[in-house]
Design a protein around this motif. Structure first.
Motif, PDB file in Angstrom:
ATOM      1  N   ASN A  90      33.513  25.386  36.383  1.00 20.52           N
ATOM      2  CA  ASN A  90      34.570  25.985  35.580  1.00 20.52           C
ATOM      3  C   ASN A  90      35.816  26.203  36.439  1.00 20.52           C
ATOM      4  N   GLY A  91      36.703  25.209  36.450  1.00 18.95           N
ATOM      5  CA  GLY A  91      37.975  25.361  37.142  1.00 18.95           C
ATOM      6  C   GLY A  91      37.867  25.491  38.644  1.00 18.95           C
ATOM      7  N   VAL A  92      37.066  24.643  39.289  1.00 23.52           N
ATOM      8  CA  VAL A  92      36.871  24.706  40.738  1.00 23.52           C
ATOM      9  C   VAL A  92      37.949  23.876  41.426  1.00 23.52           C
ATOM     10  N   SER A  93      38.599  24.451  42.413  1.00 20.16           N
ATOM     11  CA  SER A  93      39.660  23.778  43.154  1.00 20.16           C
ATOM     12  C   SER A  93      39.447  23.980  44.646  1.00 20.16           C
ATOM     13  N   GLY A  94      40.017  23.072  45.425  1.00 19.61           N
ATOM     14  CA  GLY A  94      39.919  23.203  46.878  1.00 19.61           C
ATOM     15  C   GLY A  94      40.583  22.044  47.578  1.00 19.61           C
ATOM     16  N   ILE A  95      40.782  22.200  48.869  1.00 22.23           N
ATOM     17  CA  ILE A  95      41.369  21.157  49.701  1.00 22.23           C
ATOM     18  C   ILE A  95      40.683  21.198  51.066  1.00 22.23           C
ATOM     19  N   VAL A  96      40.306  20.025  51.566  1.00 21.32           N
ATOM     20  CA  VAL A  96      39.624  19.916  52.849  1.00 21.32           C
ATOM     21  C   VAL A  96      40.349  18.851  53.659  1.00 21.32           C
ATOM     22  N   LYS A  97      40.675  19.189  54.910  1.00 19.31           N
ATOM     23  CA  LYS A  97      41.437  18.290  55.761  1.00 19.31           C
ATOM     24  C   LYS A  97      40.565  17.759  56.896  1.00 19.31           C
ATOM     25  N   PRO A  98      40.999  16.669  57.520  1.00 16.48           N
ATOM     26  CA  PRO A  98      40.249  16.128  58.659  1.00 16.48           C
ATOM     27  C   PRO A  98      40.064  17.172  59.752  1.00 16.48           C
ATOM     28  N   GLY A  99      38.876  17.219  60.313  1.00 14.45           N
ATOM     29  CA  GLY A  99      38.563  18.196  61.343  1.00 14.45           C
ATOM     30  C   GLY A  99      37.961  19.471  60.804  1.00 14.45           C
ATOM     31  N   ASP A 100      37.937  19.637  59.458  1.00 10.45           N
ATOM     32  CA  ASP A 100      37.404  20.851  58.841  1.00 10.45           C
ATOM     33  C   ASP A 100      35.959  20.653  58.418  1.00 10.45           C
ATOM     34  N   LEU A 101      35.172  21.692  58.554  1.00  5.39           N
ATOM     35  CA  LEU A 101      33.817  21.760  58.026  1.00  5.39           C
ATOM     36  C   LEU A 101      33.805  22.798  56.917  1.00  5.39           C
ATOM     37  N   LEU A 102      33.725  22.344  55.675  1.00  2.00           N
ATOM     38  CA  LEU A 102      33.723  23.229  54.513  1.00  2.00           C
ATOM     39  C   LEU A 102      32.295  23.433  54.039  1.00  2.00           C
TER      40      LEU A 102
ATOM     41  N   PHE B   6      31.198  27.463  60.395  1.00  4.29           N
ATOM     42  CA  PHE B   6      31.995  26.912  59.309  1.00  4.29           C
ATOM     43  C   PHE B   6      33.471  27.232  59.504  1.00  4.29           C
ATOM     44  N   ASP B   7      34.313  26.266  59.187  1.00  2.00           N
ATOM     45  CA  ASP B   7      35.751  26.498  59.231  1.00  2.00           C
ATOM     46  C   ASP B   7      36.246  27.128  57.930  1.00  2.00           C
ATOM     47  N   LYS B   8      35.769  26.588  56.802  1.00  2.00           N
ATOM     48  CA  LYS B   8      36.156  27.101  55.497  1.00  2.00           C
ATOM     49  C   LYS B   8      34.919  27.268  54.634  1.00  2.00           C
ATOM     50  N   VAL B   9      35.016  28.169  53.666  1.00  2.00           N
ATOM     51  CA  VAL B   9      33.925  28.366  52.722  1.00  2.00           C
ATOM     52  C   VAL B   9      34.486  28.395  51.309  1.00  2.00           C
TER      53      VAL B   9
ATOM     54  N   GLY C 188      29.255  28.713  38.451  1.00  2.00           N
ATOM     55  CA  GLY C 188      30.156  27.596  38.290  1.00  2.00           C
ATOM     56  C   GLY C 188      31.618  27.906  38.502  1.00  2.00           C
ATOM     57  N   SER C 189      31.983  29.172  38.687  1.00  2.00           N
ATOM     58  CA  SER C 189      33.382  29.560  38.885  1.00  2.00           C
ATOM     59  C   SER C 189      33.596  30.004  40.327  1.00  2.00           C
ATOM     60  N   PRO C 190      34.738  29.672  40.922  1.00  2.00           N
ATOM     61  CA  PRO C 190      35.001  30.085  42.312  1.00  2.00           C
ATOM     62  C   PRO C 190      35.389  31.563  42.386  1.00  2.00           C
ATOM     63  N   ILE C 191      34.878  32.239  43.427  1.00  2.00           N
ATOM     64  CA  ILE C 191      35.282  33.621  43.681  1.00  2.00           C
ATOM     65  C   ILE C 191      35.936  33.754  45.063  1.00  2.00           C
ATOM     66  N   TYR C 192      35.839  32.717  45.878  1.00  2.00           N
ATOM     67  CA  TYR C 192      36.541  32.721  47.166  1.00  2.00           C
ATOM     68  C   TYR C 192      36.703  31.283  47.633  1.00  2.00           C
ATOM     69  N   SER C 193      37.850  31.000  48.236  1.00  2.00           N
ATOM     70  CA  SER C 193      38.115  29.706  48.842  1.00  2.00           C
ATOM     71  C   SER C 193      39.113  29.915  49.965  1.00  2.00           C
ATOM     72  N   GLY C 194      38.685  29.626  51.191  1.00  2.00           N
ATOM     73  CA  GLY C 194      39.579  29.831  52.319  1.00  2.00           C
ATOM     74  C   GLY C 194      38.837  29.853  53.631  1.00  2.00           C
ATOM     75  N   ASP C 195      39.484  30.415  54.657  1.00  2.00           N
ATOM     76  CA  ASP C 195      38.896  30.480  55.989  1.00  2.00           C
ATOM     77  C   ASP C 195      37.645  31.339  55.981  1.00  2.00           C
ATOM     78  N   SER C 196      36.620  30.881  56.724  1.00  2.00           N
ATOM     79  CA  SER C 196      35.364  31.639  56.768  1.00  2.00           C
ATOM     80  C   SER C 196      35.550  32.986  57.458  1.00  2.00           C
TER      81      SER C 196
ATOM     82  N   ARG D  92      37.942  35.091  57.199  1.00  2.00           N
ATOM     83  CA  ARG D  92      38.705  36.077  56.427  1.00  2.00           C
ATOM     84  C   ARG D  92      37.980  36.539  55.179  1.00  2.00           C
ATOM     85  N   VAL D  93      36.732  36.128  55.012  1.00  2.00           N
ATOM     86  CA  VAL D  93      36.038  36.435  53.765  1.00  2.00           C
ATOM     87  C   VAL D  93      35.792  37.936  53.609  1.00  2.00           C
ATOM     88  N   MET D  94      35.388  38.611  54.686  1.00  2.00           N
ATOM     89  CA  MET D  94      35.118  40.052  54.598  1.00  2.00           C
ATOM     90  C   MET D  94      36.416  40.823  54.362  1.00  2.00           C
ATOM     91  N   GLU D  95      37.469  40.357  55.030  1.00  2.00           N
ATOM     92  CA  GLU D  95      38.772  41.007  54.855  1.00  2.00           C
ATOM     93  C   GLU D  95      39.259  40.888  53.417  1.00  2.00           C
TER      94      GLU D  95
END
Length: 669
Positions: free
Chosen positions: A97-109, A285-288, A294-302, A304-307
């Motif tokens: 349900n509306g999942v988005s993200g971006i992964v770049k070379p060198g990243d482990l998502l 992990f670099d990103k999570v 089925g819906s995203p609740i977090y997308s970003g640097d691993s 910063r998740v607790m913050e």
């Protein structure tokens, strides 16, 4: 929360690769592994440099973007009658349900989420292998998924689909021969396989069989690394994995993730799903990307998740909590202040369910408000004029381009198939079964004479039935057992279906033809049939032709149903019909059902065997001092023997038809 650990992994980094975090997508090119383990002699740097230059083209850095992916499936309610199934209409279930993200070379998502949250569906969609209607946009360096992109993408499924009787070296060598470009020689492809073995720490088990089931082989972690190695052979720019640490101990799981992290540092884009990682794994992990229903609740640097969750009012109950455990609890709607693990039945299941749903909705709403807007801005900054593909409206066509020639694919698949199935094709039990039946039938029909024509005709009918049943039932299991491997390799575009099908059928011929030859040779002469070498050879040829036709029936049933139990049940009924309509048990079939004999290959085989065994001027003793013509015997007369070429033509049509049906069924798999 500590930032992701940047320490060296326990596996060696592939030579020639950079560890820089920021990699120019259009300009930087990376070399492939260049060192080999001492399984083969090194031919010097010339081979290494050419091998590296050919494979270098595949490692072109890729930025993976996916935006507003939504996927829905129809499910059956399960209620209904026994005979007619469910009478209720199928219901729609939202998987993504509306999942988005971006992964770049060198990243482990890493994609996190509870079971059923859509992780596997998402990674399958990103690999371009998801069936059904997927809405949203996916782009690879701003372009849609193409055949070129397919060859530069590695996809490792959750289940390790490997041949259990092949060694690690054989598995990766055969894969290298099939997947690496034809510009490389055979020796260079083998060197690439050995390089991958060395890089993944598989040197110790290089010559050990894979194992599985009742076959003891390498460990689960080593099998997983072999699966990763199969994808690493082509030096993929994008590597996607579905729960690579599932079922592994913590140490082995850490080695697997360290391997993935090393591969990402070499300029690859690596995306993996993971169920419940330890804090040790999480720091790699670099990103999570965290999914909830089925819906995203977090997308970003691993790191910063607790913050982030703390900023929206969700604090862990302890300062030493594993971030992965904390976000998985939130994805399930469980917060530290509700202490739902110990509530029992105090508030009731309904109240707890409503509270969990409320937490999930709050997290989804916070994601859309706080995280999605900056993610959308990053989309616009990266390839602002990309040509993304809308999966709900169009379907990308893959061009018919293959890494190797048809003949190379056929020869490699044939050798691999013979190596893998040699244990079952030439098993002592199967040989003992055929030999014992041939000797027993030879003793039962010991030196039968033309005077006992009914016994001889019974032996000929036994030839047609026994070598109709046995090849058919052996062939039934061929494609259902091969289905996982066929789907995996065909999805990767490794070989043509025609080369696989031809190699699979040709590879079965030695065992399918050698045993009948031994059987007929023993039983024919022990049974007292006509002592003519010409008649014996013709009888043998007819039996072998019958074997090929019956094998085609089994291949077609197995390929169409793709269920060994269903195919075995249907074939039992089918062979019973062929047995009864063969012309031996029932000589006067009623006219309204007499057509059954024309679809029975056993009927044509039986007619041919009788036709070559007896001549029109041959007689037998039908009573004391009374001789009758063999062709006037009731059991032979009702066969309506005539021009045997029509019977041969009927078997030829069946041979071609059933094998064509099997191929078409595999094409539609």
């Amino acid at each position: 929360m500590m930032p992701p650990n940047k320490q060296e992994s326990s596996f060696p980094i592939i030579p020639g690769e950079s560890r820089n975090e920021t990699i120019p997508v259009q300009e930087t090119w990376f070399s492939s592994p260049s060192h080999v383990i001492p399984c083969l002699d090194d031919d010097g740097p010339s081979h290494q440099s050419r091998q590296s230059s050919v494979l270098r083209q595949s490692l072109r850095p890729i930025i993976l973007k996916f935006e507003e992916l939504t996927y829905t499936i129809k499910i059956q309610s399960g209620k209904g009658s026994y005979w007619f199934g469910s009478q209720e209409p199928k219901q729609n279930r939202l998987i993504l349900n509306g999942v988005s993200g971006i992964v770049k070379p060198g990243d482990l998502l890493a994609m996190l989420g509870p079971s059923g949250s859509g992780k596997t569906t998402l990674v399958t969609a990103l690999a371009g292998r998801l069936q059904g209607k997927l809405s949203g946009t996916v782009s690879y360096n701003g372009a849609p998924f193409t055949s070129s992109m397919k060859r530069r993408t590695g996809f490792v499924t959750q289940e390790d689909v490997l041949y259990p009787h092949l060694t690690v070296m054989e598995t990766l060598t055969y894969t290298a021969l099939l997947r690496l470009p034809k510009e490389l020689t055979r020796k260079e492809k083998i060197q690439q396989a050995e390089s991958v073995i060395s890089d993944l720490g598989l040197t110790r088990c290089c010559n050990s069989v894979i194992g599985g089931g009742l076959i003891r082989g390498i460990s689960g972690g080593e099998r997983k690394r072999v699966s990763i190695g199969q994808e690493m052979l082509v030096n993929p720019s994008l590597l996607l994995l579905d729960e690579p640490t599932s079922g592994l101990d913590s140490t082995t799981a850490a080695r697997i993730v360290a391997t993935l992290r090393s591969l990402a540092r070499g300029g690859r884009t690596v995306v993996t799903t993971i169920h419940q990682p330890s804090s040790r794994l999480y720091r790699m992990f670099d990103k999570v990307l965290v999914l909830s229903d089925g819906s995203p609740i977090y997308s970003g640097d691993s790191g910063r998740v607790m913050e982030y969750f703390g900023s929206i009012g969700f604090q862990p109950g302890s300062s030493f909590v594993n971030p992965a455990d904390f976000v998985l609890d939130l994805a399930n709607g469980i917060t530290s202040d509700t202490n739902q693990y110990e509530q029992g039945e105090i508030n009731g299941k309904l109240d707890r369910l409503e509270e969990q749903n409320s937490v999930k909705e709050s997290l989804i709403s916070a994601y859309k408000k706080n995280l999605y807007p900056p993610l959308k801005e990053e989309f616009s900054r990266t390839f602002p004029q990309d040509q993304t593909v809308n999966w709900s409206r169009s379907k990308t066509r893959l061009t018919n381009r293959w890494p190797t020639s048809w003949w190379m694919q056929f020869s490699v698949l044939l050798k691999r198939g013979l190596k893998e199935r040699s244990h079952e094709s030439f098993s002592g039990l199967r040989i003992f079964m055929v030999m014992s039946v041939s000797l027993l039938s030879g003793l039962l029909w010991w030196h039968s004479r033309v005077a006992h024509i009914q016994d001889q005709v019974g032996l000929l009918f036994f030839f047609s039935i026994f070598w109709g049943f046995l090849p058919l039932f052996n062939a039934i299991f061929t494609f259902p057992q091969e289905r996982p491997m066929l789907i995996k390799e065909r999805s990767s575009g490794i070989y043509r279906l025609s080369s696989y099908y031809t190699a699979r059928t040709v590879g079965d011929l030695p065992m399918e033809l050698i045993l009948p030859t031994i059987f007929v040779t023993i039983t024919y002469w022990m049974g007292g049939l006509k002592s003519s070498l010409t008649t014996f050879i013709m009888t043998l040829m007819i039996v072998l032709y019958n074997v090929l036709v019956s094998q085609g029936v089994g291949l077609a049933l197995g390929a169409i149903l793709m269920d060994a139990k269903k195919a075995a049940t249907l074939s039992s009924v089918l062979m019973l019909v062929f047995l009864l309509a063969g012309g031996y048990y029932i000589q006067h079939i009623p006219g309204f059902i007499a057509w059954l004999k024309y679809i029975s290959f056993s009927h044509y085989c039986y007619k041919l065997l009788v036709g070559v065994q007896y001549t029109w001027d041959e007689v037998y003793e039908c009573g004391p001092g009374l001789h009758c013509g063999v062709m006037d015997y009731e059991g032979i007369k009702n066969l309506s023997l005539g021009n045997m070429m029509w019977d041969v033509l009927a078997l030829t049509l069946m041979l071609l038809l059933y094998r064509f049906l099997a191929y078409v069924a595999l094409r539609n798999l």
